[in-house]
Design a protein around this motif. Structure first.
Motif, mmCIF file in Angstrom:
data_model
loop_
_atom_site.group_PDB
_atom_site.id
_atom_site.type_symbol
_atom_site.label_atom_id
_atom_site.label_comp_id
_atom_site.label_asym_id
_atom_site.label_seq_id
_atom_site.Cartn_x
_atom_site.Cartn_y
_atom_site.Cartn_z
ATOM 1 N N ALA A 2 58.508 78.930 77.773
ATOM 2 C CA ALA A 2 58.777 79.515 79.096
ATOM 3 C C ALA A 2 60.260 79.414 79.432
ATOM 4 N N HIS A 3 60.865 78.295 79.101
ATOM 5 C CA HIS A 3 62.299 78.107 79.360
ATOM 6 C C HIS A 3 63.137 79.080 78.534
ATOM 7 N N ALA A 4 62.686 79.394 77.330
ATOM 8 C CA ALA A 4 63.441 80.267 76.425
ATOM 9 C C ALA A 4 63.197 81.751 76.690
ATOM 10 N N GLU A 5 62.312 82.085 77.605
ATOM 11 C CA GLU A 5 61.954 83.487 77.849
ATOM 12 C C GLU A 5 63.160 84.407 78.082
ATOM 13 N N PRO A 6 64.179 83.993 78.862
ATOM 14 C CA PRO A 6 65.322 84.894 79.052
ATOM 15 C C PRO A 6 66.250 85.008 77.826
ATOM 16 N N ASP A 7 66.087 84.117 76.858
ATOM 17 C CA ASP A 7 66.918 84.113 75.655
ATOM 18 C C ASP A 7 66.699 85.416 74.885
ATOM 19 N N ARG A 8 67.755 86.030 74.391
ATOM 20 C CA ARG A 8 67.620 87.279 73.631
ATOM 21 C C ARG A 8 66.852 87.063 72.332
ATOM 22 N N LEU A 9 66.702 85.819 71.890
ATOM 23 C CA LEU A 9 65.945 85.507 70.682
ATOM 24 C C LEU A 9 64.629 84.785 71.000
ATOM 25 N N ALA A 10 64.120 84.987 72.219
ATOM 26 C CA ALA A 10 62.878 84.312 72.637
ATOM 27 C C ALA A 10 61.734 84.588 71.666
ATOM 28 N N ALA A 11 61.656 85.804 71.143
ATOM 29 C CA ALA A 11 60.582 86.140 70.202
ATOM 30 C C ALA A 11 60.679 85.302 68.927
ATOM 31 N N MET A 12 61.879 84.934 68.547
ATOM 32 C CA MET A 12 62.054 84.114 67.354
ATOM 33 C C MET A 12 61.460 82.726 67.575
ATOM 34 N N TRP A 13 61.740 82.144 68.736
ATOM 35 C CA TRP A 13 61.195 80.809 69.019
ATOM 36 C C TRP A 13 59.670 80.870 69.059
ATOM 37 N N ARG A 14 59.134 81.913 69.663
ATOM 38 C CA ARG A 14 57.677 82.059 69.719
ATOM 39 C C ARG A 14 57.102 82.211 68.307
ATOM 40 N N LEU A 15 57.786 82.973 67.452
ATOM 41 C CA LEU A 15 57.318 83.168 66.083
ATOM 42 C C LEU A 15 57.272 81.842 65.330
ATOM 43 N N PHE A 16 58.286 81.013 65.502
ATOM 44 C CA PHE A 16 58.281 79.687 64.865
ATOM 45 C C PHE A 16 57.061 78.877 65.311
ATOM 46 N N VAL A 17 56.811 78.840 66.622
ATOM 47 C CA VAL A 17 55.710 78.031 67.158
ATOM 48 C C VAL A 17 54.351 78.607 66.766
ATOM 49 N N ALA A 18 54.221 79.926 66.805
ATOM 50 C CA ALA A 18 52.927 80.564 66.554
ATOM 51 C C ALA A 18 52.535 80.578 65.085
ATOM 52 N N THR A 19 53.524 80.656 64.194
ATOM 53 C CA THR A 19 53.197 80.819 62.771
ATOM 54 C C THR A 19 53.557 79.628 61.900
ATOM 55 N N GLY A 20 54.505 78.815 62.336
ATOM 56 C CA GLY A 20 54.958 77.708 61.500
ATOM 57 C C GLY A 20 55.782 78.171 60.312
ATOM 58 N N MET A 21 56.374 79.360 60.414
ATOM 59 C CA MET A 21 57.205 79.857 59.314
ATOM 60 C C MET A 21 58.432 78.978 59.135
ATOM 61 N N ARG A 22 58.951 78.964 57.924
ATOM 62 C CA ARG A 22 60.177 78.232 57.608
ATOM 63 C C ARG A 22 61.394 78.974 58.165
ATOM 64 N N ARG A 23 62.471 78.240 58.386
ATOM 65 C CA ARG A 23 63.695 78.829 58.925
ATOM 66 C C ARG A 23 64.173 80.002 58.075
ATOM 67 N N GLY A 24 64.221 79.832 56.772
ATOM 68 C CA GLY A 24 64.683 80.896 55.890
ATOM 69 C C GLY A 24 63.779 82.118 55.905
ATOM 70 N N GLU A 25 62.479 81.886 56.117
ATOM 71 C CA GLU A 25 61.527 82.993 56.195
ATOM 72 C C GLU A 25 61.750 83.820 57.455
ATOM 73 N N VAL A 26 61.982 83.146 58.573
ATOM 74 C CA VAL A 26 62.252 83.849 59.827
ATOM 75 C C VAL A 26 63.603 84.557 59.731
ATOM 76 N N ALA A 27 64.601 83.881 59.184
ATOM 77 C CA ALA A 27 65.929 84.489 59.038
ATOM 78 C C ALA A 27 65.883 85.695 58.111
ATOM 79 N N GLY A 28 64.972 85.703 57.143
ATOM 80 C CA GLY A 28 64.867 86.789 56.179
ATOM 81 C C GLY A 28 63.882 87.877 56.551
ATOM 82 N N LEU A 29 63.245 87.757 57.702
ATOM 83 C CA LEU A 29 62.245 88.735 58.122
ATOM 84 C C LEU A 29 62.911 90.057 58.490
ATOM 85 N N ARG A 30 62.437 91.136 57.895
ATOM 86 C CA ARG A 30 62.954 92.475 58.184
ATOM 87 C C ARG A 30 61.894 93.278 58.922
ATOM 88 N N TRP A 31 62.323 94.271 59.666
ATOM 89 C CA TRP A 31 61.378 95.107 60.415
ATOM 90 C C TRP A 31 60.394 95.796 59.483
#
Length: 188
Positions: A2-31
């Motif tokens: 909730a605190h990160a909601e205004p952050d332009r990368l809020a979806a990234m933080w949610r993705l980490f929490v929801a999926t448990g992906m590794r940092r490199g996996e999130v950094a390497g995710l393409r559309w």
């Protein structure tokens, strides 16, 4: 979150929490790896630091190359993120670098993995949480899944672990309530 909601990368933080992906996996995710209509993404590459260079490499193990289902809230967050990114693209004009990555800087260049870690530390401090590592979100996601009764095999697959034994050894002891729940079930 909730605190990160205004952050332009809020979806990234949610993705980490929801999926448990590794940092490199999130950094390497393409559309092209994300199917929002199906609520799924594919882990096909990772972006990692090798000394001072960011390199795109294959996922950690064969099982790390995987499909990950997304909950509706994470899909919504990624849709909003994509719209925000399209707006940034229009503002940047010719300066936009079309990298194709999901999480990028304001000019379209992918976010450096170390920058993700730094931004996470800033976000944690700003909302007054105890200091935790970015990797702890991976553990949190797995622990929450086990606490919610998600089968260990599914937790293992979502993590990209090479075997279910790793998942069970790492996460089965974490919640005392799991022991209490087992005792109550056995008693009944």
């Amino acid at each position: 979150l909730a605190h990160a909601e205004p952050d332009r990368l809020a979806a990234m933080w949610r993705l980490f929490v929801a999926t448990g992906m590794r940092r490199g996996e999130v950094a390497g995710l393409r559309w092209i790896d994300v199917d929002l209509d199906a609520g799924r993404l594919a882990v096909r590459s990772t972006r990692v630091l090798v000394y001072t260079d960011v390199q795109v490499v294959e996922p950690k193990t064969r099982r790390s190359r995987r499909a990950v289902s997304l909950d509706a809230g994470t899909v919504d967050a990624l849709r909003a993120h994509r719209a925000r990114q399209e707006h940034e693209r229009s503002l940047a004009g010719d300066a936009w670098i079309d990298s194709g990555y999901v999480f990028v800087r304001e000019d379209g260049r992918p976010v450096d993995p170390d920058r993700i870690t730094h931004l996470f530390g800033v976000a944690v401090a700003a909302c007054g949480l105890p200091r935790i590592r970015l990797h702890d979100l991976r553990h949190t996601a797995a622990t929450r899944a086990r606490g919610a009764g998600v089968h260990p095999k599914v937790v293992s697959e979502r993590r990209g672990h090479s075997s279910i034994a790793i998942t069970l050894d790492t996460y089965s002891h974490v919640l005392p309530s799991m022991q209490e729940d087992a005792a109550a079930k056995m008693g009944s």
